[in-house]
Scaffold this active site. Structure first.
Site, PDB file in Angstrom:
ATOM      1  N   ASP A   1      36.680  29.834  36.288  1.00 62.71           N
ATOM      2  CA  ASP A   1      38.073  29.449  36.056  1.00 62.71           C
ATOM      3  C   ASP A   1      38.855  30.598  35.431  1.00 62.71           C
ATOM      4  O   ASP A   1      38.274  31.518  34.846  1.00 62.71           O
ATOM      5  CB  ASP A   1      38.150  28.239  35.111  1.00 62.71           C
ATOM      6  CG  ASP A   1      37.573  26.985  35.756  1.00 62.71           C
ATOM      7  OD1 ASP A   1      37.474  26.951  36.999  1.00 62.71           O
ATOM      8  OD2 ASP A   1      37.227  26.059  35.005  1.00 62.71           O
TER       9      ASP A   1
HETATM   10  N1  URA Z   1      32.574  25.150  34.665  1.00 60.66           N
HETATM   11  C1  URA Z   1      33.893  25.134  34.354  1.00 60.66           C
HETATM   12  O1  URA Z   1      34.444  24.124  33.961  1.00 60.66           O
HETATM   13  N2  URA Z   1      34.581  26.281  34.499  1.00 60.66           N
HETATM   14  C2  URA Z   1      34.025  27.441  34.900  1.00 60.66           C
HETATM   15  O2  URA Z   1      34.690  28.470  34.990  1.00 60.66           O
HETATM   16  C3  URA Z   1      32.650  27.442  35.199  1.00 60.66           C
HETATM   17  C4  URA Z   1      31.945  26.272  35.075  1.00 60.66           C
END
Ligand code: URA
Length: 230
Positions: A102
């Site tokens: 993310d």
């Molecule tokens: N889980 C999440 O919520 N975000 C990420 O970036 C990776 C795993």
């Protein structure tokens, strides 16, 4: 692609020519004489017929990047810096991200031009553990551990997550190992307890850990042993 198909796709070889060439040991792939018509030929394979190069074989490329927060796991973005913007490499359009993070997540990100390799990394069936360091807004209760191991029902995908190992480090910090990579998976898992993830950092994928020498935004090529870890 199978070697016999690769060869018979070339206008100069009939299927019969291909059979004879293979039996006669005239075909060489990556430095080895190959007689097996099923042998896998990839874009990275060097294929020779006698002394003639039929396909030079592209170089496969593998990088680990320390993704900083505030950067998009995409190849292009009209607004924000992308992970690929951080790489100073030729032919970046050939590269792709293996396992997205993310926007605000930091940590280990793998980038390659080898689709077969990156599929191993992202396919749930490969069950490759991804380890995250997590900081949360609310306290992490001792009862979380069992729920993470039992799995969370994700209605959108209509599935229950694979057993995950949560190690509680203190009231607001934990280390989590998951074998899948569902959309916002870690945040949704903690969301089950109405506990917001404030900071998320991927430390490792399988046996491949983020090189501590890499500052956020820095990257380096993987070495041969590291490539084999995936
Ligand atoms: N889980 C999440 O919520 N975000 C990420 O970036 C990776 C795993």
């Amino acid at each position: 692609m199978r070697l016999d198909r690769f060869l018979s796709n070339l206008p100069r070889f009939s299927r019969k020519d291909v059979r004879f060439a293979l039996i006669a040991g005239r075909v060489n792939v990556d430095g080895q004489t190959i007689t097996n018509p099923h042998h896998d030929v990839r874009e990275f394979s060097c294929v020779m017929f006698d002394d003639e190069v039929l396909q030079a074989g592209k170089a496969s490329r593998y990088f680990m990047l320390h993704k900083p927060p505030g950067c998009v796991s995409a190849t292009v973005d009209p607004q924000h810096t992308t992970v690929l913007d951080l790489l100073d490499e030729p032919d970046k359009h050939e590269l792709h991200i293996a396992g997205r993070l993310d926007f605000n997540t930091s940590g280990l990100m793998l980038i390659t031009n080898d689709g077969q390799w990156s599929r191993r990394l992202t396919q749930p069936a490969s069950k490759l553990p991804k380890v995250y360091y997590v900081e949360t807004e609310q306290e992490i209760g001792a009862h979380y551990v069992k729920k993470f191991a039992d799995g969370f029902y994700f209605a959108f995908e209509n599935l229950t997550t694979q057993p995950a190992e949560l190690i509680v480090l203190d009231n607001h910090r934990a280390r989590l190992s998951i074998v899948e990579g569902r959309y916002h998976q870690v945040k949704r898992m903690f969301g089950h307890f109405d506990n917001k993830v404030l900071s998320l950092h991927r430390e490792s994928i399988g046996s491949l850990a983020l090189d501590p020498a890499l500052e956020p935004g820095q990257y380096r090529p993987l070495n041969a042993a590291e490539i084999l870890l995936i």
